[in-house]
Design a protein around this motif. Structure first.
Motif, PDB file in Angstrom:
ATOM      1  N   LEU A 110      -1.564 -38.008 -39.464  1.00 52.77           N
ATOM      2  CA  LEU A 110      -1.837 -38.580 -40.785  1.00 52.77           C
ATOM      3  C   LEU A 110      -3.307 -38.956 -40.937  1.00 52.77           C
ATOM      4  CD1 LEU A 110      -0.149 -39.362 -43.337  1.00 52.77           C
ATOM      5  CD2 LEU A 110      -0.092 -41.690 -42.425  1.00 52.77           C
ATOM      6  N   MET A 111      -3.955 -39.315 -39.853  1.00 48.53           N
ATOM      7  CA  MET A 111      -5.353 -39.732 -39.912  1.00 48.53           C
ATOM      8  C   MET A 111      -6.253 -38.646 -40.500  1.00 48.53           C
ATOM      9  SD  MET A 111      -5.802 -41.793 -36.294  1.00 48.53           S
ATOM     10  CE  MET A 111      -7.548 -42.145 -36.573  1.00 48.53           C
ATOM     11  N   THR A 112      -5.909 -37.379 -40.279  1.00 46.31           N
ATOM     12  CA  THR A 112      -6.747 -36.294 -40.787  1.00 46.31           C
ATOM     13  C   THR A 112      -6.087 -35.489 -41.910  1.00 46.31           C
ATOM     14  OG1 THR A 112      -5.940 -34.855 -38.999  1.00 46.31           O
ATOM     15  CG2 THR A 112      -8.011 -36.024 -38.630  1.00 46.31           C
ATOM     16  N   SER A 113      -4.874 -35.866 -42.282  1.00 52.37           N
ATOM     17  CA  SER A 113      -4.205 -35.164 -43.392  1.00 52.37           C
ATOM     18  C   SER A 113      -4.155 -36.009 -44.665  1.00 52.37           C
ATOM     19  CB  SER A 113      -2.783 -34.754 -42.990  1.00 52.37           C
ATOM     20  OG  SER A 113      -1.995 -35.876 -42.657  1.00 52.37           O
ATOM     21  N   GLU A 114      -4.186 -37.322 -44.519  1.00 51.11           N
ATOM     22  CA  GLU A 114      -4.232 -38.235 -45.674  1.00 51.11           C
ATOM     23  C   GLU A 114      -5.714 -38.482 -45.988  1.00 51.11           C
ATOM     24  OE1 GLU A 114      -2.182 -40.575 -48.553  1.00 51.11           O
ATOM     25  OE2 GLU A 114      -1.387 -39.223 -47.024  1.00 51.11           O
ATOM     26  N   THR A 115      -6.272 -37.672 -46.875  1.00 55.46           N
ATOM     27  CA  THR A 115      -7.726 -37.678 -47.049  1.00 55.46           C
ATOM     28  C   THR A 115      -8.131 -37.997 -48.482  1.00 55.46           C
ATOM     29  OG1 THR A 115      -7.769 -35.298 -47.516  1.00 55.46           O
ATOM     30  CG2 THR A 115      -8.035 -35.982 -45.212  1.00 55.46           C
ATOM     31  N   THR A 116      -9.415 -38.352 -48.616  1.00 54.09           N
ATOM     32  CA  THR A 116     -10.030 -38.646 -49.901  1.00 54.09           C
ATOM     33  C   THR A 116     -11.328 -37.857 -50.013  1.00 54.09           C
ATOM     34  OG1 THR A 116      -9.145 -40.895 -49.909  1.00 54.09           O
ATOM     35  CG2 THR A 116     -11.007 -40.456 -51.365  1.00 54.09           C
ATOM     36  N   ALA A 117     -11.534 -37.209 -51.152  1.00 50.90           N
ATOM     37  CA  ALA A 117     -12.794 -36.498 -51.397  1.00 50.90           C
ATOM     38  C   ALA A 117     -13.871 -37.507 -51.779  1.00 50.90           C
ATOM     39  CB  ALA A 117     -12.617 -35.465 -52.506  1.00 50.90           C
ATOM     40  N   THR A 118     -15.052 -37.382 -51.154  1.00 54.23           N
ATOM     41  CA  THR A 118     -16.138 -38.330 -51.409  1.00 54.23           C
ATOM     42  C   THR A 118     -17.161 -37.822 -52.421  1.00 54.23           C
ATOM     43  OG1 THR A 118     -17.549 -37.452 -49.649  1.00 54.23           O
ATOM     44  CG2 THR A 118     -15.921 -39.133 -49.032  1.00 54.23           C
ATOM     45  N   ASN A 119     -17.120 -36.505 -52.689  1.00 57.10           N
ATOM     46  CA  ASN A 119     -18.080 -35.868 -53.609  1.00 57.10           C
ATOM     47  C   ASN A 119     -19.524 -35.982 -53.119  1.00 57.10           C
ATOM     48  OD1 ASN A 119     -16.036 -35.144 -55.520  1.00 57.10           O
ATOM     49  ND2 ASN A 119     -16.038 -37.262 -56.240  1.00 57.10           N
ATOM     50  N   ARG A 120     -19.711 -36.127 -51.822  1.00 60.78           N
ATOM     51  CA  ARG A 120     -21.053 -36.145 -51.262  1.00 60.78           C
ATOM     52  C   ARG A 120     -21.543 -34.708 -51.048  1.00 60.78           C
ATOM     53  NH1 ARG A 120     -20.954 -40.904 -46.608  1.00 60.78           N
ATOM     54  NH2 ARG A 120     -20.328 -42.629 -47.974  1.00 60.78           N
ATOM     55  N   PRO A 121     -22.852 -34.473 -51.078  1.00 62.25           N
ATOM     56  CA  PRO A 121     -23.366 -33.107 -50.946  1.00 62.25           C
ATOM     57  C   PRO A 121     -23.235 -32.521 -49.542  1.00 62.25           C
ATOM     58  CG  PRO A 121     -25.178 -34.677 -51.110  1.00 62.25           C
ATOM     59  CD  PRO A 121     -23.919 -35.443 -51.408  1.00 62.25           C
ATOM     60  N   ASP A 122     -23.317 -33.344 -48.498  1.00 61.69           N
ATOM     61  CA  ASP A 122     -23.243 -32.852 -47.130  1.00 61.69           C
ATOM     62  C   ASP A 122     -21.811 -32.429 -46.816  1.00 61.69           C
ATOM     63  OD1 ASP A 122     -23.193 -32.411 -44.403  1.00 61.69           O
ATOM     64  OD2 ASP A 122     -24.384 -34.163 -43.899  1.00 61.69           O
ATOM     65  N   PRO A 123     -21.584 -31.164 -46.415  1.00 60.99           N
ATOM     66  CA  PRO A 123     -20.211 -30.704 -46.137  1.00 60.99           C
ATOM     67  C   PRO A 123     -19.484 -31.546 -45.092  1.00 60.99           C
ATOM     68  CG  PRO A 123     -21.715 -28.838 -46.217  1.00 60.99           C
ATOM     69  CD  PRO A 123     -22.568 -30.081 -46.261  1.00 60.99           C
ATOM     70  N   ASP A 124     -20.233 -32.127 -44.151  1.00 62.60           N
ATOM     71  CA  ASP A 124     -19.590 -32.937 -43.116  1.00 62.60           C
ATOM     72  C   ASP A 124     -19.231 -34.336 -43.588  1.00 62.60           C
ATOM     73  OD1 ASP A 124     -19.437 -31.093 -41.052  1.00 62.60           O
ATOM     74  OD2 ASP A 124     -21.440 -31.544 -40.306  1.00 62.60           O
ATOM     75  N   ASN A 125     -19.613 -34.678 -44.813  1.00 68.02           N
ATOM     76  CA  ASN A 125     -19.323 -36.014 -45.353  1.00 68.02           C
ATOM     77  C   ASN A 125     -18.515 -35.954 -46.652  1.00 68.02           C
ATOM     78  OD1 ASN A 125     -20.733 -37.482 -43.345  1.00 68.02           O
ATOM     79  ND2 ASN A 125     -22.664 -37.037 -44.349  1.00 68.02           N
ATOM     80  N   GLN A 126     -17.807 -34.855 -46.876  1.00 68.79           N
ATOM     81  CA  GLN A 126     -17.092 -34.675 -48.139  1.00 68.79           C
ATOM     82  C   GLN A 126     -15.624 -35.091 -48.071  1.00 68.79           C
ATOM     83  OE1 GLN A 126     -17.764 -30.580 -49.237  1.00 68.79           O
ATOM     84  NE2 GLN A 126     -19.832 -30.995 -50.001  1.00 68.79           N
TER      85      GLN A 126
END
Length: 205
Positions: A150-166
């Motif tokens: 669940l830690m990596t499947s329950e996610t939120t989009a951040t709309n940040r430009p860096d792909p590693d921080n989205q």
């Protein structure tokens, strides 16, 4: 080329780059399944504030507490003011060999949760190993496997430009490649668990 080959070739190159470019890297710890870890230190591995990596430990505490029926994931935070450090001592810190970690506390006496946990690089890696093994450490199930997923499947989009921080999970960041995700603290304190496919038996000699 296997993951082991990549490690063997990559670490000397990294050490050379750190020396030539003065990158300020302080330590490296690579855990490998069924192999001794690869480590290198540029400075001593002292405990220090791991900043937002503290959040991942807090998330794990929530997952364990949920499995024990102490809370629900939809409960208000203020309804459960656990002493995170004391709660995690017998069920996580001690089993993964993190003795007596210190955690900054608020004026009411509770660990801050989001920051303030003091750990060594190797101790951070112990949690990464546990989560890569679906919550197991030394064949003992410490964190519920379904919560680890669940830690990596329950996610939120951040709309940040860096792909590693989205994409943000339950207090961990999903990376843009290799199916990796990471615990991430300020000033470049990072633990990036990634599961490489295991070679088939007999495929490599």
């Amino acid at each position: 080329m296997t993951a082991l080959d990549l490690v063997r070739q990559g670490v000397p190159r990294l050490r050379q780059a750190v020396a030539e470019r003065d990158l300020g890297l302080e330590g490296l710890h690579i855990w490998r399944d069924r192999h001794a870890p690869v480590t290198h230190r540029w400075v001593s591995d002292d405990r220090r504030d791991v900043f937002s990596i503290s959040k991942t430990f807090t998330s794990v505490a929530v997952g364990i507490a949920q499995a024990e029926g102490l809370l629900d994931l939809d409960d208000p935070v203020l309804a459960h003011l656990l002493d995170l450090r004391d709660y995690l001592m017998p069920c996580l810190f001690e089993p993964i060999a993190i003795p007596n970690p210190q955690w900054h506390r608020c004026p009411l006496g509770f660990p801050l949760g989001a920051v303030g946990l003091f750990l060594r690089t190797e101790e951070i890696a112990q949690l990464g190993e546990t989560l890569l093994n679906n919550g197991q450490f030394d064949d003992r199930q410490l964190v519920p496997a379904d919560y680890v997923q669940l830690m990596t499947s329950e996610t939120t989009a951040t709309n940040r430009p860096d792909p590693d921080n989205q994409t943000y999970g339950l207090h961990c960041w999903l990376c843009s490649r290799d199916g990796a995700w990471r615990m991430d603290g300020m000033y470049g304190i990072v633990d990036r668990p990634v599961q490489f496919p295991r070679p088939r038996r007999g495929a490599h000699r």
